[in-house]
Design a protein around this motif. Structure first.
Motif, short mmCIF file in Angstrom:
data_model
loop_
_atom_site.label_atom_id
_atom_site.label_comp_id
_atom_site.label_asym_id
_atom_site.label_seq_id
_atom_site.Cartn_x
_atom_site.Cartn_y
_atom_site.Cartn_z
N VAL A 22 8.25 -2.35 -4.53
CA VAL A 22 8.82 -2.98 -3.34
C VAL A 22 9.55 -4.23 -3.81
CG1 VAL A 22 8.30 -4.17 -1.16
CG2 VAL A 22 6.98 -2.14 -1.83
N TYR A 23 10.79 -4.40 -3.34
CA TYR A 23 11.49 -5.65 -3.62
C TYR A 23 11.29 -6.54 -2.40
CZ TYR A 23 14.77 -9.08 -5.27
OH TYR A 23 15.32 -10.25 -5.71
N HIS A 24 10.50 -7.58 -2.60
CA HIS A 24 10.15 -8.51 -1.52
C HIS A 24 11.20 -9.61 -1.46
CE1 HIS A 24 8.01 -11.10 1.17
NE2 HIS A 24 7.86 -12.03 0.24
N SER B 209 0.83 -1.22 0.00
CA SER B 209 0.00 0.00 0.00
C SER B 209 0.86 1.26 0.00
CB SER B 209 -0.94 0.00 1.20
OG SER B 209 -0.20 0.09 2.41
N ILE B 210 2.14 1.12 0.25
CA ILE B 210 3.07 2.25 0.25
C ILE B 210 3.36 2.74 -1.17
CG2 ILE B 210 5.19 0.87 0.22
CD1 ILE B 210 4.61 4.05 2.29
N ILE B 211 3.15 1.88 -2.17
CA ILE B 211 3.45 2.25 -3.56
C ILE B 211 2.60 3.45 -3.98
CG2 ILE B 211 3.38 1.45 -5.97
CD1 ILE B 211 4.02 -1.38 -4.84
N GLY B 212 3.28 4.44 -4.54
CA GLY B 212 2.62 5.68 -4.96
C GLY B 212 2.71 6.79 -3.92
N THR B 213 3.24 6.48 -2.76
CA THR B 213 3.35 7.44 -1.67
C THR B 213 4.66 8.23 -1.78
OG1 THR B 213 2.12 5.96 -0.22
CG2 THR B 213 3.41 7.67 0.85
N GLU C 164 11.33 -10.92 -5.23
CA GLU C 164 10.49 -10.54 -6.37
C GLU C 164 10.15 -9.07 -6.29
OE1 GLU C 164 6.77 -12.67 -6.15
OE2 GLU C 164 6.49 -12.13 -4.06
N LEU C 165 10.05 -8.46 -7.45
CA LEU C 165 9.69 -7.05 -7.54
C LEU C 165 8.17 -6.95 -7.59
CD1 LEU C 165 11.01 -4.25 -7.80
CD2 LEU C 165 10.68 -4.48 -10.27
N VAL C 166 7.60 -6.15 -6.71
CA VAL C 166 6.16 -5.96 -6.65
C VAL C 166 5.85 -4.51 -6.96
CG1 VAL C 166 4.12 -6.14 -5.18
CG2 VAL C 166 6.01 -7.76 -4.88
N ARG C 167 4.85 -4.31 -7.84
CA ARG C 167 4.48 -2.94 -8.25
C ARG C 167 3.01 -2.70 -8.07
NH1 ARG C 167 8.22 -1.24 -13.10
NH2 ARG C 167 7.80 0.74 -12.18
N LYS D 263 12.64 -4.19 0.60
CA LYS D 263 13.30 -2.93 0.24
C LYS D 263 12.35 -2.11 -0.62
CE LYS D 263 17.15 -4.46 2.04
NZ LYS D 263 17.75 -3.93 3.23
N TRP D 264 12.21 -0.84 -0.30
CA TRP D 264 11.38 0.04 -1.11
C TRP D 264 12.23 0.66 -2.21
CZ3 TRP D 264 8.39 3.30 3.10
CH2 TRP D 264 7.58 2.44 3.85
#
Length: 111
Positions: free
Chosen positions: A69-71, A4-8, A108-111, A79-80
């Motif tokens: 986010v790199y999970h 949920s941090i993506i876009g912040t 894995e990279l999450v977007r 890592k953000w």
């Protein structure tokens, strides 16, 4: 994993600027700025680490947008990925930029 941090928009400090070396592994040189978000705590109990894209200039502080986010599947901290600019980075560009350190982890990279 907190996506949920993506876009912040976030701001923080750089403790390993471009060209610096890892404190434990001196052969590892940081090709991008690496830092943290103050008072936001990650799974390892430390402040949230970030990779900062958008400049090759060593920074002390930053403000940018979390674009991914790199999970880390085999670690307790994600890592953000923060962009300082409005550029649209591809997954490959992000993964290539963070490979110097993430090659030692499964993730894995999450977007």
């Amino acid at each position: 994993m907190n996506t949920s941090i993506i876009g912040t928009t976030v701001h923080g400090k750089i403790d390993r600027p471009v060209g610096s070396t890892h404190p434990i592994y001196p052969d590892m040189v940081y090709p991008i700025n690496y830092g943290y978000i103050e008072n936001v705590f990650a799974g390892d109990g430390g402040e949230q680490d970030v990779y900062v894209l958008g400049t090759q200039k060593p920074l002390e502080t930053f403000e940018g947008t979390v674009i991914a986010v790199y999970h880390r599947i085999d670690d307790n901290e994600d890592k953000w990925i923060v962009a300082l600019d409005d550029k649209s980075y591809t997954d490959k560009e992000i993964l290539d930029a963070i490979y110097f350190q993430e090659q030692y982890f499964k993730g894995e990279l999450v977007r």
